[in-house]
Design a protein around this motif. Structure first.
Motif, PDB file in Angstrom:
ATOM      1  N   ALA A 155      47.046  17.265  43.910  1.00 45.56           N
ATOM      2  CA  ALA A 155      46.260  18.465  44.182  1.00 45.56           C
ATOM      3  C   ALA A 155      44.773  18.188  44.015  1.00 45.56           C
ATOM      4  CB  ALA A 155      46.678  19.602  43.241  1.00 45.56           C
ATOM      5  N   VAL A 156      43.968  18.943  44.770  1.00 46.08           N
ATOM      6  CA  VAL A 156      42.516  18.860  44.651  1.00 46.08           C
ATOM      7  C   VAL A 156      41.941  20.265  44.779  1.00 46.08           C
ATOM      8  CG1 VAL A 156      42.195  18.403  47.130  1.00 46.08           C
ATOM      9  CG2 VAL A 156      40.423  17.698  45.501  1.00 46.08           C
ATOM     10  N   GLU A 157      40.898  20.519  43.995  1.00 49.02           N
ATOM     11  CA  GLU A 157      40.130  21.770  44.087  1.00 49.02           C
ATOM     12  C   GLU A 157      38.692  21.415  44.398  1.00 49.02           C
ATOM     13  OE1 GLU A 157      40.450  25.360  41.323  1.00 49.02           O
ATOM     14  OE2 GLU A 157      38.616  24.394  40.608  1.00 49.02           O
ATOM     15  N   TRP A 158      38.138  22.087  45.413  1.00 52.69           N
ATOM     16  CA  TRP A 158      36.756  21.852  45.816  1.00 52.69           C
ATOM     17  C   TRP A 158      36.017  23.182  45.796  1.00 52.69           C
ATOM     18  CZ3 TRP A 158      35.333  21.766  51.600  1.00 52.69           C
ATOM     19  CH2 TRP A 158      33.951  21.608  51.760  1.00 52.69           C
ATOM     20  N   THR A 159      34.973  23.270  44.986  1.00 53.74           N
ATOM     21  CA  THR A 159      34.105  24.441  44.911  1.00 53.74           C
ATOM     22  C   THR A 159      32.665  23.974  45.123  1.00 53.74           C
ATOM     23  OG1 THR A 159      33.480  24.408  42.561  1.00 53.74           O
ATOM     24  CG2 THR A 159      35.686  25.293  43.105  1.00 53.74           C
ATOM     25  N   PRO A 160      31.693  24.893  45.198  1.00 53.38           N
ATOM     26  CA  PRO A 160      30.301  24.462  45.373  1.00 53.38           C
ATOM     27  C   PRO A 160      29.765  23.624  44.218  1.00 53.38           C
ATOM     28  CG  PRO A 160      30.539  26.768  45.962  1.00 53.38           C
ATOM     29  CD  PRO A 160      31.831  26.356  45.325  1.00 53.38           C
ATOM     30  N   THR A 161      30.440  23.629  43.071  1.00 53.18           N
ATOM     31  CA  THR A 161      29.908  22.927  41.900  1.00 53.18           C
ATOM     32  C   THR A 161      30.807  21.827  41.356  1.00 53.18           C
ATOM     33  OG1 THR A 161      30.864  24.594  40.413  1.00 53.18           O
ATOM     34  CG2 THR A 161      28.599  24.966  41.189  1.00 53.18           C
ATOM     35  N   ARG A 162      32.027  21.664  41.916  1.00 53.02           N
ATOM     36  CA  ARG A 162      32.919  20.655  41.337  1.00 53.02           C
ATOM     37  C   ARG A 162      33.978  20.236  42.330  1.00 53.02           C
ATOM     38  NH1 ARG A 162      37.744  23.533  38.747  1.00 53.02           N
ATOM     39  NH2 ARG A 162      37.918  21.850  37.241  1.00 53.02           N
ATOM     40  N   ILE A 163      34.522  19.042  42.070  1.00 53.46           N
ATOM     41  CA  ILE A 163      35.724  18.557  42.739  1.00 53.46           C
ATOM     42  C   ILE A 163      36.642  18.046  41.627  1.00 53.46           C
ATOM     43  CG2 ILE A 163      36.719  16.919  44.376  1.00 53.46           C
ATOM     44  CD1 ILE A 163      33.971  16.818  45.746  1.00 53.46           C
ATOM     45  N   THR A 189      53.586  21.721  39.353  1.00 56.59           N
ATOM     46  CA  THR A 189      52.478  21.783  40.296  1.00 56.59           C
ATOM     47  C   THR A 189      51.211  22.291  39.622  1.00 56.59           C
ATOM     48  OG1 THR A 189      52.917  24.067  40.996  1.00 56.59           O
ATOM     49  CG2 THR A 189      54.100  22.300  42.173  1.00 56.59           C
ATOM     50  N   ALA A 190      50.069  21.855  40.154  1.00 57.45           N
ATOM     51  CA  ALA A 190      48.792  22.389  39.682  1.00 57.45           C
ATOM     52  C   ALA A 190      48.698  23.873  39.985  1.00 57.45           C
ATOM     53  CB  ALA A 190      47.645  21.635  40.344  1.00 57.45           C
ATOM     54  N   ALA A 191      49.278  24.297  41.114  1.00 59.25           N
ATOM     55  CA  ALA A 191      49.217  25.710  41.480  1.00 59.25           C
ATOM     56  C   ALA A 191      49.899  26.588  40.448  1.00 59.25           C
ATOM     57  CB  ALA A 191      49.858  25.921  42.848  1.00 59.25           C
ATOM     58  N   ALA A 192      51.045  26.131  39.931  1.00 60.84           N
ATOM     59  CA  ALA A 192      51.747  26.912  38.914  1.00 60.84           C
ATOM     60  C   ALA A 192      50.999  26.879  37.579  1.00 60.84           C
ATOM     61  CB  ALA A 192      53.162  26.375  38.741  1.00 60.84           C
ATOM     62  N   VAL A 193      50.537  25.707  37.186  1.00 62.69           N
ATOM     63  CA  VAL A 193      49.841  25.571  35.902  1.00 62.69           C
ATOM     64  C   VAL A 193      48.557  26.402  35.880  1.00 62.69           C
ATOM     65  CG1 VAL A 193      48.591  23.927  34.441  1.00 62.69           C
ATOM     66  CG2 VAL A 193      50.823  23.303  35.398  1.00 62.69           C
ATOM     67  N   ASN A 194      47.837  26.404  37.010  1.00 67.97           N
ATOM     68  CA  ASN A 194      46.537  27.076  37.072  1.00 67.97           C
ATOM     69  C   ASN A 194      46.586  28.451  37.723  1.00 67.97           C
ATOM     70  OD1 ASN A 194      44.818  24.838  35.990  1.00 67.97           O
ATOM     71  ND2 ASN A 194      45.647  23.765  37.765  1.00 67.97           N
ATOM     72  N   GLN A 195      47.797  28.896  38.078  1.00 67.95           N
ATOM     73  CA  GLN A 195      48.003  30.232  38.650  1.00 67.95           C
ATOM     74  C   GLN A 195      47.135  30.471  39.891  1.00 67.95           C
ATOM     75  OE1 GLN A 195      47.375  32.869  35.241  1.00 67.95           O
ATOM     76  NE2 GLN A 195      49.466  32.541  34.547  1.00 67.95           N
ATOM     77  N   TRP A 196      47.323  29.604  40.876  1.00 68.14           N
ATOM     78  CA  TRP A 196      46.566  29.723  42.118  1.00 68.14           C
ATOM     79  C   TRP A 196      47.116  30.803  43.047  1.00 68.14           C
ATOM     80  CZ3 TRP A 196      45.941  23.790  43.461  1.00 68.14           C
ATOM     81  CH2 TRP A 196      44.996  23.227  42.579  1.00 68.14           C
ATOM     82  N   GLY A 197      48.301  31.306  42.773  1.00 69.05           N
ATOM     83  CA  GLY A 197      48.866  32.345  43.615  1.00 69.05           C
ATOM     84  C   GLY A 197      49.645  31.786  44.788  1.00 69.05           C
TER      85      GLY A 197
END
Length: 274
Positions: free
Chosen positions: A209-217, A49-57
């Motif tokens: 998985a997707v991550e959305w922040t004010p500066t990137r997707i 998972t992206a969560a495990a690789v990127n340590q999303w908690g």
């Protein structure tokens, strides 16, 4: 390609017609922006998972492992009305939890389903474990169109009407196509949308998985990063809620299919300046 359309949800079921429409068939040629690495994806990578690789908690509110024996109305609204672009019907009868898996079925006459999560947030991370395939013994026909997406939300998590808030389709394809696409639809002109495509065996479990922040997707499949977009034109205009849909692109003559979701995990946005 048409962008999604939505009307507000009422209660725990969508009782209006033509609620959230899919983008249509996955493109046979790359979109306006396409590329990125060609990932190595097979049955063994589907456990990453992206969560495990990127340590999303730990996942936060709205997440669902579908272990409660049914569709939880505190987490989900179930579609009930006309299908994508008026094709077929979205029925609550096509949505069930079976053996800990959210199951959406589509029949030859276009009766299918979808759900919208009631947890809306501006910025964050979402990951979904999903697969889709023709139903066993299904005859030939037009393919169904599974979609995992983030859609603009009102307060309380119900989906907003229209497409003015932008849209993130972070896994979209036709059953049996051998590929999956992402479409980032701007809240302004869809001529500026970004599109990405990746070979994938949709009949196998994969984690999108997707991550959305004010500066990137940015997006991942099975923990492998697929794209990272910093163009502000595709930034959605407000809170979004995740939806799971099996769309019909024709009114009948479809190949019966099933879309299965093992879990959906929702995370807060990352800390820091992003």
């Amino acid at each position: 390609m048409t962008s999604h359309r939505a009307l507000a949800l009422i209660g725990t079921a969508v009782t209006t017609a033509a609620l959230i429409a899919g983008c249509g068939t996955a493109p046979s040629t790359p979109g306006p922006t396409s590329g990125g690495p060609v990932l190595s994806l097979d049955a063994t990578t589907g456990d990453t998972t992206a969560a495990a690789v990127n340590q999303w908690g730990a996942p936060g509110p709205g997440s669902d492992d579908f272990t409660d024996g049914g569709v939880d109305p505190t987490r989900w609204d179930v579609y009930d009305g006309d299908g994508h672009a008026g094709n077929g019907t979205r029925s609550p009868d096509a949505v069930a939890v079976r053996n800990g898996v959210l199951t959406i079925t589509g029949d030859a006459e276009g009766t299918t389903g979808g759900v919208a999560n009631r947890t809306a947030q501006q910025y964050g991370r979402w990951e979904v474990r999903m697969r889709a395939a023709p139903r066993p013994g299904a005859s030939d026909g037009d393919p169904y169109h599974p979609v995992l997406l983030l859609w603009p939300a009102n307060a309380g998590g119900s989906v907003k009407p229209g497409g003015t808030g932008g849209e993130i389709d972070f896994a979209e394809t036709d059953v049996g196509s051998g590929q999956v696409s992402t479409f980032l639809h701007p809240p302004t002109s869809d001529a500026d949308r970004k599109a990405f495509r990746q070979p994938v065996d949709l009949s196998q479990w994969h984690n999108y998985a997707v991550e959305w922040t004010p500066t990137r997707i940015a997006g991942w499949i099975d923990g492998q990063q697929w794209y990272d977009v910093t163009d502000p034109v595709v930034q959605p205009g407000g809170p979004m809620t995740p939806c799971v849909q099996l769309d019909a692109n024709t009114p009948s003559g479809l190949q019966p299919a099933v879309m299965e979701t093992d879990w959906i995990h929702i995370y807060p946005p990352p800390p820091g300046p992003d």
